[in-house]
Design a protein around this motif. Sequence first.
Motif, PDB file in Angstrom:
ATOM      1  N   THR A   1       0.947  -1.252   0.040  1.00 37.12           N
ATOM      2  CA  THR A   1       0.049   0.068   0.170  1.00 37.12           C
ATOM      3  C   THR A   1       0.763   1.235   0.055  1.00 37.12           C
ATOM      4  O   THR A   1       1.859   1.284   0.174  1.00 37.12           O
ATOM      5  CB  THR A   1      -0.868   0.040   1.284  1.00 37.12           C
ATOM      6  OG1 THR A   1      -0.098   0.021   2.334  1.00 37.12           O
ATOM      7  CG2 THR A   1      -1.766  -1.148   1.263  1.00 37.12           C
TER       8      THR A   1
ATOM      9  N   THR B   1      -2.211   8.980  -4.353  1.00 43.46           N
ATOM     10  CA  THR B   1      -2.198   8.733  -5.735  1.00 43.46           C
ATOM     11  C   THR B   1      -2.612   9.927  -6.178  1.00 43.46           C
ATOM     12  O   THR B   1      -3.618  10.879  -5.982  1.00 43.46           O
ATOM     13  CB  THR B   1      -2.932   7.652  -6.013  1.00 43.46           C
ATOM     14  OG1 THR B   1      -2.931   7.582  -7.444  1.00 43.46           O
ATOM     15  CG2 THR B   1      -4.478   7.702  -5.486  1.00 43.46           C
TER      16      THR B   1
ATOM     17  N   ASN C   1       2.817   7.020  -5.944  1.00 45.86           N
ATOM     18  CA  ASN C   1       2.696   5.985  -7.044  1.00 45.86           C
ATOM     19  C   ASN C   1       3.842   5.936  -7.899  1.00 45.86           C
ATOM     20  O   ASN C   1       4.436   7.162  -8.333  1.00 45.86           O
ATOM     21  CB  ASN C   1       1.589   6.269  -7.976  1.00 45.86           C
ATOM     22  CG  ASN C   1       1.316   5.240  -9.038  1.00 45.86           C
ATOM     23  OD1 ASN C   1       1.969   4.668  -9.857  1.00 45.86           O
ATOM     24  ND2 ASN C   1       0.174   4.667  -8.979  1.00 45.86           N
TER      25      ASN C   1
ATOM     26  N   ASP D   1      -5.547   2.667  -8.345  1.00 44.70           N
ATOM     27  CA  ASP D   1      -5.022   2.375  -7.160  1.00 44.70           C
ATOM     28  C   ASP D   1      -5.756   2.567  -6.050  1.00 44.70           C
ATOM     29  O   ASP D   1      -5.881   1.594  -4.995  1.00 44.70           O
ATOM     30  CB  ASP D   1      -3.752   2.726  -7.046  1.00 44.70           C
ATOM     31  CG  ASP D   1      -2.526   2.211  -7.818  1.00 44.70           C
ATOM     32  OD1 ASP D   1      -2.819   1.129  -8.685  1.00 44.70           O
ATOM     33  OD2 ASP D   1      -1.424   2.520  -7.599  1.00 44.70           O
TER      34      ASP D   1
ATOM     35  N   LYS E   1      -5.135   0.036  -2.970  1.00 39.81           N
ATOM     36  CA  LYS E   1      -3.875   0.024  -2.925  1.00 39.81           C
ATOM     37  C   LYS E   1      -3.326   1.420  -2.267  1.00 39.81           C
ATOM     38  O   LYS E   1      -2.186   1.480  -1.530  1.00 39.81           O
ATOM     39  CB  LYS E   1      -3.018   0.077  -4.291  1.00 39.81           C
ATOM     40  CG  LYS E   1      -3.185  -1.411  -4.814  1.00 39.81           C
ATOM     41  CD  LYS E   1      -2.492  -1.366  -6.272  1.00 39.81           C
ATOM     42  CE  LYS E   1      -2.638  -2.805  -6.799  1.00 39.81           C
ATOM     43  NZ  LYS E   1      -2.015  -2.918  -8.266  1.00 39.81           N
TER      44      LYS E   1
END
Length: 559
Positions: free
Chosen positions: A222, A226, A290, A304, A309
């Motif tokens: 994780t 993002t 990211n 994501d 994530k």
Amino acid sequence: MLKKKTGIWLAAATMLTGLLAGCGSGGESESAAAGVLKDGKYDPPVTIAIGKQLDENAGKYKDGESVDDNVLTRWAAENLGIRTQTTLLGGDSTNYNTKLRLALTGSEKLPDLFPVYDTTLANDLIESGRVKEISADIQQYMPERLKEIYKQYPSTFNPVVRDGQVYGLAISPNLTEGEVMLIRQDWLDKLNLEAPTTIEEFETVIEAFTNQDPDGNGKKDTYGFTFSGKDGYNTGWVSDPVMIFSAYTGKNIPAQWQEKDGKLVYGSVVEENKEALAKLRDWYSAGYLNKELATLGAWDALADFTEGKAGIIVGRPWLYDSVRDVEKNVDGAKIAAYPTIQGVSGEPTYQSGQLNDGYFMFNKDFNNMEAFFLYYDKLYDAAFGTGDFTYGYAQGYDYDIVDGKPVFDPQKFNEPLEAVQGVGKMAFTKNTPSADPAGKSYYDLANGVEPENGVLLRSNSAEQTSKDGYVISYENRDSLLPSAFNGPPTPTMQTSWEQLSTMEKETFTKIIYSNEPLEAYDTFVTNWYAKGGEQVTQEINDWYGKTNIEEVMGKMGLQ
């Protein structure tokens, strides 16, 4: 409200012979001969050739329907005597702009009516002499309730005014809602964290989301935040990192012009950006962001978060509907909306405030402006909760009546849909016109106003997280900053802006990736001014000093 009248509409749909716009000399589009408007309907009917960027996120057409034959086009034919025929159709913005440029060069027909979403292209269309001057049409044909809206946003005319002449019309001017932080609330709770309100707290949260296994699967899979870096660092709508820059730069946000000490300044070249880039570089190196952010478009960056994530994403409140699948797909997942963080000075962080989504422009030979304004005004019925569109545009399309009550969740319709069939699929506008600035209806509901009209009913039907986001947006609307420069591209911009923008994006990305030292920002600023930025700044300030829209507004009857 709009009812299904299939038999009448099918009959009306066959009456196309002789109504389509033809091709005149020089490849220009010619609108059909003007019909006579009687009791709100044209007889004989008129046809308007349109250009359209088809929004692929607006839901699929129902079986048997299309861009030119759907429930709303049939309604307009039956009730207004107005037909639309799409003669220029583009998918994404790049494809649509390419087709418009081909039409501009004569390779394709220029429709009667077409939206333009790029000010450089709008400028080229004006310079071509192939678009219509419409100030007299606005004064004569624009309905009063639309005039009241346009009076509030005089600056939206800046890109389409030349020498006192008006060559376009902002599409549905309105102050759009601001951005909020969407955060995995279950991750905050698991790690005993509060939502961040400062840059230091934000760093604490994204570090924990990266290193403290917030999803509890025992894997380091994780990360914190993002966002999109593909098209620059100020998307203005979703997957936006501009909050981090504004924490250091205040109102001087990247890719936007704001006044500072009486002059317009380009936000990407103010010194404080260096601190923001240093912070993003450190976060990237630590794995809080990211790893592919430079290649992520705005929609790509959502993936994501939706897949569980990433823990934080920033966007307009409706973004929740695009990422909420994580709550279905991940056991215990919960998203909450929060205000964006404060800046290092204690001031708010600022965002791009948008007042319109492009411009309507018209073929110079188009002679049915009264018909356009009649149809355009009817589309506003959904915004005001009046006329045939009290709850939406079509029952069973963007709303339904279930057990005697209006329903706006498409999966709860009598015949469930995967997604609502909105005006973006059915008419010449891409988005539904709004007269509800920055989430006001949600704010009103939260403060006890009863949902007694279509706008309030639709807002009241939203998921609670979306409602929370809109209320936050409205309460923080003062942090929305429309760019102080929205005029036509200056001469130097036309020759140099693409190079300057590319240099900016590449420099920012290389610093964040640690492919260049932080000092590369100073070199960028020097080169930006030397390679055209200084002249662009002078030209924009010359424009700013001469900007006076009052005379033009009077000419249009919009004093």
